[in-house]
Design a protein around this motif. Structure first.
Motif, PDB file in Angstrom:
ATOM      1  N   GLY A 163      27.426  63.784  78.974  1.00  0.00           N
ATOM      2  CA  GLY A 163      27.421  64.083  77.551  1.00  0.00           C
ATOM      3  C   GLY A 163      26.019  63.886  77.003  1.00  0.00           C
ATOM      4  O   GLY A 163      25.041  63.937  77.753  1.00  0.00           O
ATOM      5  N   SER A 164      25.934  63.648  75.721  1.00  0.00           N
ATOM      6  CA  SER A 164      24.614  63.450  75.135  1.00  0.00           C
ATOM      7  C   SER A 164      24.676  62.475  73.968  1.00  0.00           C
ATOM      8  O   SER A 164      25.644  62.450  73.212  1.00  0.00           O
ATOM      9  N   VAL A 165      23.649  61.650  73.864  1.00  0.00           N
ATOM     10  CA  VAL A 165      23.444  60.780  72.710  1.00  0.00           C
ATOM     11  C   VAL A 165      22.006  61.046  72.266  1.00  0.00           C
ATOM     12  O   VAL A 165      21.245  61.651  73.025  1.00  0.00           O
ATOM     13  N   PRO A 166      21.643  60.641  71.058  1.00  0.00           N
ATOM     14  CA  PRO A 166      20.279  60.932  70.610  1.00  0.00           C
ATOM     15  C   PRO A 166      19.243  60.468  71.640  1.00  0.00           C
ATOM     16  O   PRO A 166      19.221  59.306  72.021  1.00  0.00           O
ATOM     17  N   GLY A 167      18.445  61.425  72.115  1.00  0.00           N
ATOM     18  CA  GLY A 167      17.360  61.075  73.031  1.00  0.00           C
ATOM     19  C   GLY A 167      17.724  61.141  74.503  1.00  0.00           C
ATOM     20  O   GLY A 167      16.840  61.170  75.359  1.00  0.00           O
ATOM     21  N   LYS A 168      19.021  61.176  74.828  1.00  0.00           N
ATOM     22  CA  LYS A 168      19.415  61.172  76.250  1.00  0.00           C
ATOM     23  C   LYS A 168      20.576  62.122  76.465  1.00  0.00           C
ATOM     24  O   LYS A 168      21.412  62.322  75.578  1.00  0.00           O
ATOM     25  N   ARG A 169      20.658  62.640  77.689  1.00  0.00           N
ATOM     26  CA  ARG A 169      21.821  63.462  78.019  1.00  0.00           C
ATOM     27  C   ARG A 169      21.956  63.618  79.531  1.00  0.00           C
ATOM     28  O   ARG A 169      21.005  63.382  80.284  1.00  0.00           O
ATOM     29  N   LEU A 170      23.137  63.978  79.947  1.00  0.00           N
ATOM     30  CA  LEU A 170      23.388  64.279  81.362  1.00  0.00           C
ATOM     31  C   LEU A 170      24.475  65.335  81.439  1.00  0.00           C
ATOM     32  O   LEU A 170      25.544  65.183  80.857  1.00  0.00           O
ATOM     33  N   PHE A 171      24.171  66.421  82.135  1.00  0.00           N
ATOM     34  CA  PHE A 171      25.148  67.476  82.348  1.00  0.00           C
ATOM     35  C   PHE A 171      25.198  67.797  83.835  1.00  0.00           C
ATOM     36  O   PHE A 171      24.220  67.575  84.566  1.00  0.00           O
ATOM     37  N   VAL A 191      37.096  66.293  71.922  1.00  0.00           N
ATOM     38  CA  VAL A 191      36.452  65.412  72.913  1.00  0.00           C
ATOM     39  C   VAL A 191      35.093  64.966  72.373  1.00  0.00           C
ATOM     40  O   VAL A 191      34.319  65.792  71.907  1.00  0.00           O
ATOM     41  N   PRO A 192      34.827  63.679  72.361  1.00  0.00           N
ATOM     42  CA  PRO A 192      33.531  63.241  71.859  1.00  0.00           C
ATOM     43  C   PRO A 192      32.400  63.779  72.734  1.00  0.00           C
ATOM     44  O   PRO A 192      32.554  63.857  73.936  1.00  0.00           O
ATOM     45  N   ARG A 193      31.328  64.134  72.085  1.00  0.00           N
ATOM     46  CA  ARG A 193      30.203  64.685  72.837  1.00  0.00           C
ATOM     47  C   ARG A 193      29.530  63.613  73.665  1.00  0.00           C
ATOM     48  O   ARG A 193      28.934  63.879  74.679  1.00  0.00           O
ATOM     49  N   GLU A 194      29.604  62.382  73.165  1.00  0.00           N
ATOM     50  CA  GLU A 194      28.839  61.332  73.824  1.00  0.00           C
ATOM     51  C   GLU A 194      29.616  60.649  74.942  1.00  0.00           C
ATOM     52  O   GLU A 194      30.811  60.432  74.831  1.00  0.00           O
ATOM     53  N   ALA A 195      28.964  60.374  76.028  1.00  0.00           N
ATOM     54  CA  ALA A 195      29.468  59.543  77.121  1.00  0.00           C
ATOM     55  C   ALA A 195      30.926  59.811  77.485  1.00  0.00           C
ATOM     56  O   ALA A 195      31.784  58.975  77.318  1.00  0.00           O
ATOM     57  N   ARG A 196      31.203  60.989  77.963  1.00  0.00           N
ATOM     58  CA  ARG A 196      32.555  61.290  78.437  1.00  0.00           C
ATOM     59  C   ARG A 196      32.692  60.775  79.874  1.00  0.00           C
ATOM     60  O   ARG A 196      31.891  61.087  80.733  1.00  0.00           O
ATOM     61  N   HIS A 197      33.765  60.025  80.117  1.00  0.00           N
ATOM     62  CA  HIS A 197      34.031  59.500  81.456  1.00  0.00           C
ATOM     63  C   HIS A 197      34.938  60.474  82.196  1.00  0.00           C
ATOM     64  O   HIS A 197      36.045  60.737  81.757  1.00  0.00           O
ATOM     65  N   SER A 198      34.456  60.992  83.309  1.00  0.00           N
ATOM     66  CA  SER A 198      35.230  61.978  84.057  1.00  0.00           C
ATOM     67  C   SER A 198      35.247  61.650  85.541  1.00  0.00           C
ATOM     68  O   SER A 198      34.491  60.814  86.021  1.00  0.00           O
ATOM     69  N   ARG A 199      36.132  62.365  86.215  1.00  0.00           N
ATOM     70  CA  ARG A 199      36.281  62.193  87.654  1.00  0.00           C
ATOM     71  C   ARG A 199      36.213  63.576  88.287  1.00  0.00           C
ATOM     72  O   ARG A 199      36.945  64.474  87.884  1.00  0.00           O
ATOM     73  N   LEU A 200      35.327  63.743  89.259  1.00  0.00           N
ATOM     74  CA  LEU A 200      35.171  65.039  89.919  1.00  0.00           C
ATOM     75  C   LEU A 200      35.763  64.962  91.323  1.00  0.00           C
ATOM     76  O   LEU A 200      35.297  64.211  92.169  1.00  0.00           O
ATOM     77  N   GLU A 201      36.801  65.796  91.551  1.00  0.00           N
ATOM     78  CA  GLU A 201      37.487  65.783  92.845  1.00  0.00           C
ATOM     79  C   GLU A 201      37.238  67.095  93.579  1.00  0.00           C
ATOM     80  O   GLU A 201      36.921  68.109  92.978  1.00  0.00           O
ATOM     81  N   ARG A 202      37.453  67.056  94.878  1.00  0.00           N
ATOM     82  CA  ARG A 202      37.387  68.261  95.724  1.00  0.00           C
ATOM     83  C   ARG A 202      36.097  69.050  95.528  1.00  0.00           C
ATOM     84  O   ARG A 202      36.133  70.258  95.333  1.00  0.00           O
ATOM     85  N   TRP A 203      35.003  68.364  95.565  1.00  0.00           N
ATOM     86  CA  TRP A 203      33.723  69.032  95.318  1.00  0.00           C
ATOM     87  C   TRP A 203      32.924  69.139  96.599  1.00  0.00           C
ATOM     88  O   TRP A 203      33.118  68.364  97.543  1.00  0.00           O
ATOM     89  N   THR A 204      32.030  70.119  96.648  1.00  0.00           N
ATOM     90  CA  THR A 204      31.113  70.216  97.792  1.00  0.00           C
ATOM     91  C   THR A 204      29.658  70.259  97.332  1.00  0.00           C
ATOM     92  O   THR A 204      28.761  69.981  98.097  1.00  0.00           O
ATOM     93  N   LYS A 205      29.469  70.629  96.064  1.00  0.00           N
ATOM     94  CA  LYS A 205      28.097  70.761  95.564  1.00  0.00           C
ATOM     95  C   LYS A 205      28.066  70.409  94.078  1.00  0.00           C
ATOM     96  O   LYS A 205      28.926  70.861  93.327  1.00  0.00           O
ATOM     97  N   VAL A 206      27.096  69.619  93.691  1.00  0.00           N
ATOM     98  CA  VAL A 206      26.955  69.259  92.279  1.00  0.00           C
ATOM     99  C   VAL A 206      25.483  69.332  91.889  1.00  0.00           C
ATOM    100  O   VAL A 206      24.615  68.830  92.599  1.00  0.00           O
ATOM    101  N   ALA A 207      25.206  69.978  90.781  1.00  0.00           N
ATOM    102  CA  ALA A 207      23.858  69.986  90.210  1.00  0.00           C
ATOM    103  C   ALA A 207      23.872  69.090  88.974  1.00  0.00           C
ATOM    104  O   ALA A 207      24.792  69.174  88.161  1.00  0.00           O
ATOM    105  N   VAL A 208      22.882  68.237  88.878  1.00  0.00           N
ATOM    106  CA  VAL A 208      22.832  67.273  87.769  1.00  0.00           C
ATOM    107  C   VAL A 208      21.497  67.403  87.053  1.00  0.00           C
ATOM    108  O   VAL A 208      20.449  67.483  87.697  1.00  0.00           O
TER     109      VAL A 208
END
Length: 287
Positions: A163-171, A191-208
């Motif tokens: 998510g994103s907070v002033p000055g920081k973000r991660l997608f 859904v709040p824009r800031e700091a969403r807690h998620s779980r990523l399953e069955r993945w093979t590739k992730v770009a951050v």
DNA sequence: CACCAGTACCCCATTTGGCT
DNA sequence: AGCCAAATGGGGTACTGGTG
């Protein structure tokens, strides 16, 4: 099938032994309570070429534990008898051992970054030792830390705070199933824009991509064996992965993320008891 | 709640078969 | 014979449903 209760509290079933193996088991059982036999002598007995369970032809003068022997529960009965000999001699304190085995299966799975069933199957396969606390398996934190599961099979899920907070973000962009933690949904509001807690399953590739507008970093992740964490507080990607590419140059990082394929972290499926909803990326939350 | 069994899935190493 | 790609099997994982 005969049964044997291990020092750990677990009941082990083993195949009905041949007469020779049964006689050797009886000999070892008698040796447990025999004060004239010390630990060294007992170990010699277990690994003697006369032990009909072991292979006498690989090492001269010594029985060898082959893969087949290791798979035979009878061998684990013999190892347990060695443990009982140590208890009898006072060189093994089960109270201290039990104190060391402080983690539940669930805690061990969280610590190792794997699914609970992976821990249970490792226990069943004797790749992790455990002691029984009633019906519960308890594990040694040191052994759990040393536990290196294979990287084959499904990738272990990633825990992601994005998510994103002033000055920081991660997608992220990914090819798996991203589910928002129920606690972040609130009262069915947006859904709040800031700091969403998620779980990523069955993945093979992730770009951050993470950082600030002026100072961004890019990571490309693939399933791996080591537990790692990347990102900037409060945002993080945590789990078993390896970094296959990292870009610290802001412009190149932004371009690499743009070029990456996959679903965006803003398109998350809610993990709730009520009907599943998909939250679509909006202009406002696009940042 | 913890455990267990069954199932689906994935990766890797080995085997097999076709081609040069 | 040597190389390469497809098929296969083993070992390991996550997930689900049932049981006590």
């Amino acid at each position: 099938m005969p049964k044997h209760v291990l020092l750990s509290g677990e009941t082990l079933e083993y195949p009905r032994p041949t007469d020779a193996v049964a006689a050797y088991l009886a000999r070892l059982s008698a040796a447990v309570g025999d004060p004239t036999i010390d630990e060294h002598r007992f170990i010699e007995l277990v690994y003697s070429p006369n032990n009909p369970l072991l292979d006498p032809n690989i090492m001269p003068g010594r029985g060898t534990v082959t893969k087949a022997v290791l798979a035979d529960p009878t061998y684990h009965v013999m190892q347990d008898l060695l443990g009982r000999k140590r208890v009898a001699l006072g060189t093994l304190d089960m109270d201290k051992v039990r104190a060391r085995y402080s983690l539940t299966v669930k805690e061990a799975a969280e610590r190792a970054g794997v699914h609970e069933s992976a821990i249970r199957q490792a226990i069943a396969a004797h790749r992790l030792s455990s002691v029984k606390d009633g019906t519960r398996h308890m594990l040694d934190p040191a052994q759990v830390d040393a536990f290196k599961p294979s990287t084959t099979g499904h990738a272990a899920p990633l825990e992601i705070v994005h998510g994103s907070v002033p000055g920081k973000r991660l997608f992220i962009k990914h090819d798996g199933n991203l589910k928002l933690a129920p606690g972040d949904w609130g009262e069915l509001g947006p859904v709040p824009r800031e700091a969403r807690h998620s779980r990523l399953e069955r993945w093979t590739k992730v770009a951050v991509i993470a950082g600030t507008k002026e100072d961004a970093r890019f990571w490309e992740l693939a399933p791996g064996s080591d537990v790692q964490t990347i990102g900037f507080e409060p945002f993080a990607v945590h789990g078993r992965f390896k970094v296959v590419r990292q870009i610290n140059n802001t412009q190149q990082a932004r371009q690499a993320f743009k070029d990456s394929e996959g679903a965006r972290s803003s398109d998350v499926v809610l993990e709730l008891s009520h009907p599943v909803q998909v939250v679509k990326r909006t202009k406002q939350s696009a940042g």
